[in-house]
Write a protein that holds these residues in place. Structure first.
Motif, PDB file in Angstrom:
ATOM      1  N   ASP A  32     -23.884  16.042 -75.752  1.00 41.14           N
ATOM      2  CA  ASP A  32     -24.192  14.645 -75.453  1.00 41.14           C
ATOM      3  C   ASP A  32     -24.064  14.366 -73.961  1.00 41.14           C
ATOM      4  OD1 ASP A  32     -24.591  14.246 -78.146  1.00 41.14           O
ATOM      5  OD2 ASP A  32     -22.782  13.022 -78.446  1.00 41.14           O
ATOM      6  N   MET A  33     -23.022  14.887 -73.328  1.00 40.21           N
ATOM      7  CA  MET A  33     -22.826  14.662 -71.896  1.00 40.21           C
ATOM      8  C   MET A  33     -23.911  15.345 -71.066  1.00 40.21           C
ATOM      9  SD  MET A  33     -20.394  12.534 -71.418  1.00 40.21           S
ATOM     10  CE  MET A  33     -20.997  11.724 -72.892  1.00 40.21           C
ATOM     11  N   GLU A  34     -24.417  16.471 -71.542  1.00 42.92           N
ATOM     12  CA  GLU A  34     -25.534  17.122 -70.858  1.00 42.92           C
ATOM     13  C   GLU A  34     -26.785  16.244 -70.937  1.00 42.92           C
ATOM     14  OE1 GLU A  34     -28.030  19.460 -68.732  1.00 42.92           O
ATOM     15  OE2 GLU A  34     -25.844  19.462 -68.780  1.00 42.92           O
ATOM     16  N   ALA A  35     -27.035  15.649 -72.107  1.00 46.05           N
ATOM     17  CA  ALA A  35     -28.170  14.735 -72.248  1.00 46.05           C
ATOM     18  C   ALA A  35     -27.989  13.509 -71.346  1.00 46.05           C
ATOM     19  CB  ALA A  35     -28.328  14.308 -73.697  1.00 46.05           C
ATOM     20  N   VAL A  36     -26.787  12.991 -71.272  1.00 47.32           N
ATOM     21  CA  VAL A  36     -26.490  11.843 -70.407  1.00 47.32           C
ATOM     22  C   VAL A  36     -26.773  12.207 -68.948  1.00 47.32           C
ATOM     23  CG1 VAL A  36     -24.580  10.460 -69.475  1.00 47.32           C
ATOM     24  CG2 VAL A  36     -24.840  10.733 -71.945  1.00 47.32           C
ATOM     25  N   ARG A  37     -26.344  13.397 -68.541  1.00 47.80           N
ATOM     26  CA  ARG A  37     -26.592  13.849 -67.164  1.00 47.80           C
ATOM     27  C   ARG A  37     -28.094  13.963 -66.894  1.00 47.80           C
ATOM     28  NH1 ARG A  37     -28.391  17.725 -64.490  1.00 47.80           N
ATOM     29  NH2 ARG A  37     -28.727  19.059 -66.289  1.00 47.80           N
ATOM     30  N   ARG A  38     -28.804  14.560 -67.833  1.00 44.11           N
ATOM     31  CA  ARG A  38     -30.242  14.773 -67.679  1.00 44.11           C
ATOM     32  C   ARG A  38     -30.996  13.436 -67.594  1.00 44.11           C
ATOM     33  NH1 ARG A  38     -30.409  17.975 -71.574  1.00 44.11           N
ATOM     34  NH2 ARG A  38     -31.267  16.598 -73.154  1.00 44.11           N
ATOM     35  N   LEU A  39     -30.574  12.448 -68.379  1.00 46.54           N
ATOM     36  CA  LEU A  39     -31.216  11.135 -68.380  1.00 46.54           C
ATOM     37  C   LEU A  39     -30.693  10.211 -67.277  1.00 46.54           C
ATOM     38  CD1 LEU A  39     -31.266  10.579 -72.232  1.00 46.54           C
ATOM     39  CD2 LEU A  39     -33.225  11.094 -70.759  1.00 46.54           C
ATOM     40  N   ALA A  62     -23.467   4.038 -70.382  1.00 50.72           N
ATOM     41  CA  ALA A  62     -24.364   2.897 -70.216  1.00 50.72           C
ATOM     42  C   ALA A  62     -25.724   3.403 -69.754  1.00 50.72           C
ATOM     43  CB  ALA A  62     -23.794   1.921 -69.196  1.00 50.72           C
ATOM     44  N   GLY A  63     -26.764   2.721 -70.192  1.00 50.99           N
ATOM     45  CA  GLY A  63     -28.125   3.092 -69.809  1.00 50.99           C
ATOM     46  C   GLY A  63     -28.364   2.929 -68.317  1.00 50.99           C
ATOM     47  N   ARG A  64     -29.270   3.709 -67.811  1.00 45.94           N
ATOM     48  CA  ARG A  64     -29.544   3.746 -66.375  1.00 45.94           C
ATOM     49  C   ARG A  64     -30.154   2.459 -65.853  1.00 45.94           C
ATOM     50  NH1 ARG A  64     -34.115   7.204 -63.592  1.00 45.94           N
ATOM     51  NH2 ARG A  64     -34.933   7.018 -65.688  1.00 45.94           N
ATOM     52  N   ARG A  65     -31.053   1.861 -66.580  1.00 48.19           N
ATOM     53  CA  ARG A  65     -31.776   0.700 -66.056  1.00 48.19           C
ATOM     54  C   ARG A  65     -31.029  -0.613 -66.244  1.00 48.19           C
ATOM     55  NH1 ARG A  65     -37.961   2.056 -66.289  1.00 48.19           N
ATOM     56  NH2 ARG A  65     -37.778   4.287 -66.532  1.00 48.19           N
ATOM     57  N   ALA A  66     -30.758  -0.983 -67.474  1.00 54.06           N
ATOM     58  CA  ALA A  66     -30.165  -2.297 -67.739  1.00 54.06           C
ATOM     59  C   ALA A  66     -28.644  -2.252 -67.811  1.00 54.06           C
ATOM     60  CB  ALA A  66     -30.719  -2.867 -69.041  1.00 54.06           C
TER      61      ALA A  66
END
Length: 80
Positions: A32-39, A62-66
């Protein structure tokens, strides 16, 4: 030697979302943390103690945009 994550010995990792709560493995957390890093989402970590003085850590994503909260992970000592 005691196994620790974020200062919590032998942690049980609970994933909390708006829809459900479940325990996850270290492997799942790492993926999950790898996906968070990638996104390129944002991760924050709080470490401290619960009301009984036992170690507790919370990591939230938290999401990158909002900046919307996507999920949180709670780390508690095993056997609690």
């Amino acid at each position: 030697m005691t196994d620790t994550m974020f200062g919590v010995p032998n942690p049980v990792i609970s994933e909390r979302t708006w829809h459900a709560s479940k325990n996850v493995s270290r492997q799942t957390f790492a993926e999950d943390m790898e996906a968070v890093r990638r996104l390129r989402h944002s991760v924050r970590v709080w470490t401290g103690e619960d009301r009984q003085g036992k170690p507790l850590a919370v990591a939230w994503v938290a999401g990158r945009r909002a900046g919307k909260l996507l999920c949180a992970y709670e780390f508690t000592p095993a056997g609690e």
